[in-house]
Write an enzyme that holds these catalytic residues in place. Structure first.
Site, PDB file in Angstrom:
ATOM      1  N   CYS A 147       0.832  -1.207   0.000  1.00 43.03           N
ATOM      2  CA  CYS A 147       0.000   0.000   0.000  1.00 43.03           C
ATOM      3  C   CYS A 147       0.862   1.251   0.000  1.00 43.03           C
ATOM      4  CB  CYS A 147      -0.924  -0.004   1.204  1.00 43.03           C
ATOM      5  SG  CYS A 147      -0.047   0.020   2.793  1.00 43.03           S
ATOM      6  N   HIS A 282      -2.044   0.981   7.055  1.00 43.49           N
ATOM      7  CA  HIS A 282      -2.448   1.053   5.649  1.00 43.49           C
ATOM      8  C   HIS A 282      -2.245   2.454   5.089  1.00 43.49           C
ATOM      9  CE1 HIS A 282      -4.332  -0.159   1.999  1.00 43.49           C
ATOM     10  NE2 HIS A 282      -5.431   0.552   2.164  1.00 43.49           N
ATOM     11  N   ASN A 303      -8.217   4.639  -2.235  1.00 43.06           N
ATOM     12  CA  ASN A 303      -7.639   3.396  -1.735  1.00 43.06           C
ATOM     13  C   ASN A 303      -7.044   2.610  -2.905  1.00 43.06           C
ATOM     14  OD1 ASN A 303      -6.909   1.363   0.026  1.00 43.06           O
ATOM     15  ND2 ASN A 303      -8.989   0.851   0.669  1.00 43.06           N
TER      16      ASN A 303
END
EC number: 3.4.22.-
Length: 339
Positions: A147, A282, A303
């Site tokens: 990520c 994250h 995201n």
């Protein structure tokens, strides 16, 4: 006496009938849920190693669907959906790095903050960098805990667009394969700031098409055709949503969040509110802010879990909450590249 016996038999008969009806309904419900699980498996390409694993995952799927439906029946500003994580327990989702991969910083070297003197009262009420063409389409990191690379690249794509007028989809895989001599360790996790450092030292990044994403660690490929670069990076003052707003009003900003809660796991739409952890795991990107129709202020975030998660891959989280760390800790470690 005869009448009492007849009444007793009638009651017992009703109870047996009710039990049979309930049992039949449960079997019917289970059959419907099993069929739903099969459709979900087909949609997400899920294959289990044996029948025992499939049976176990079905029970997890069933429990998650029940949680989602129960939550959505409540009074909330946002709702949940059955997505690609529906056969994972929350413990599995929380502790696996395969869908996240941010490693919190132990020490952040102080940097400048060029937006310090921006007048917050003069900022626009709403910002959405998608409308300015500074956000590439939603990507999917898949089963790789990188990520950090997707967050850093998305922030870089934004500043490159704002400084050159060109929106270029850049290579996350180049970071995954080549940025491995510091904190960043490919699919095992990393930091956006370290990614920015590598990009500066590397002279930029090549395009996504030239060095495509593989969702796995690989050997660094020699590519000399970097198409975009950055000059530096800066950290937004920690635990300060006002400072974060100043930055986001000027460019997309990398942020880290605690993405382990079940409501994050199954987020589908609306403005996420309520309690949330701050164990950062994250990396995502703040690409704007605004206010919902009910007056709730929110951050708009990109995201890297594909378009089936959230609002076609995007997320809205409550802004300016009482906890200075921000919703799910998003104000704790924001940073952005400079051009």
């Amino acid at each position: 006496m005869a009448m009492a016996k007849a009444l007793l038999f009638a009651i017992l008969g009703c109870l047996c009938l009710c039990s049979a009806v309930l049992a039949a309904r449960e079997l019917s419900d289970d059959a419907a849920m099993a069929a739903r699980h099969e459709r979900w498996m087909a949609q997400y390409g899920r294959v289990y190693r044996d029948d025992a694993e499939k049976a176990r995952r079905f029970e997890v799927f069933k429990a998650n669907v029940a949680f989602i439906e129960s939550f959505n029946a409540g009074n909330h500003n946002f709702w949940l959906g059955v997505n690609q994580f529906a056969d994972l327990t929350n413990d599995e989702f929380r502790w696996t790095k395969t869908n996240k991969g941010f490693i919190p910083s132990t020490t952040r070297v102080p940097t400048g903050f060029r937006y310090e003197n921006v007048n917050i009262d003069a900022l626009p009420a709403t910002v959405d960098w998608r409308t300015k063409g500074a956000v590439t389409p939603i990507k999917d990191q898949g089963q790789c805990g990188c990520c950090w690379a997707f967050s850093a690249v998305a922030a870089m794509e934004g500043i490159v667009k704002l400084s050159t007028g060109k929106l270029i989809s850049l290579s996350e895989q180049e970071l995954v394969d080549c940025d491995v001599h510091g904190e960043d360790q490919g699919c095992e996790g990393g930091l956006m700031d370290d990614a920015f450092k590598f990009i500066i030292k590397n002279g930029g990044l090549t395009t996504e098409s030239n060095y495509p994403y593989a969702a796995a660690d690989d050997k660094c490929k020699s590519v000399s055709n970097s198409v975009a670069s950055i000059k530096g990076y800066e950290d937004v003052p920690a635990n300060n949503e006002a400072a974060l707003m100043k930055a986001v009003a000027n460019q997309p900003v990398s942020v880290a969040v605690d993405g382990g809660d079940m409501t994050f796991q199954f987020y589908k739409g609306g403005v996420m509110t309520g309690s949330c952890g701050t164990d950062l795991d994250h990396g995502i990107v703040a690409i704007g802010y605004g206010k919902a129709s009910d007056g709730t202020k929110y951050w708009l975030l990109k995201n890297s879990w594909g378009t089936t998660w959230g609002e076609n891959g995007f997320l809205r989280m409550e802004k300016d909450i009482s906890d200075k760390r921000g919703m799910c800790g998003l104000a704790m470690e924001p940073s952005y590249p400079t051009a």
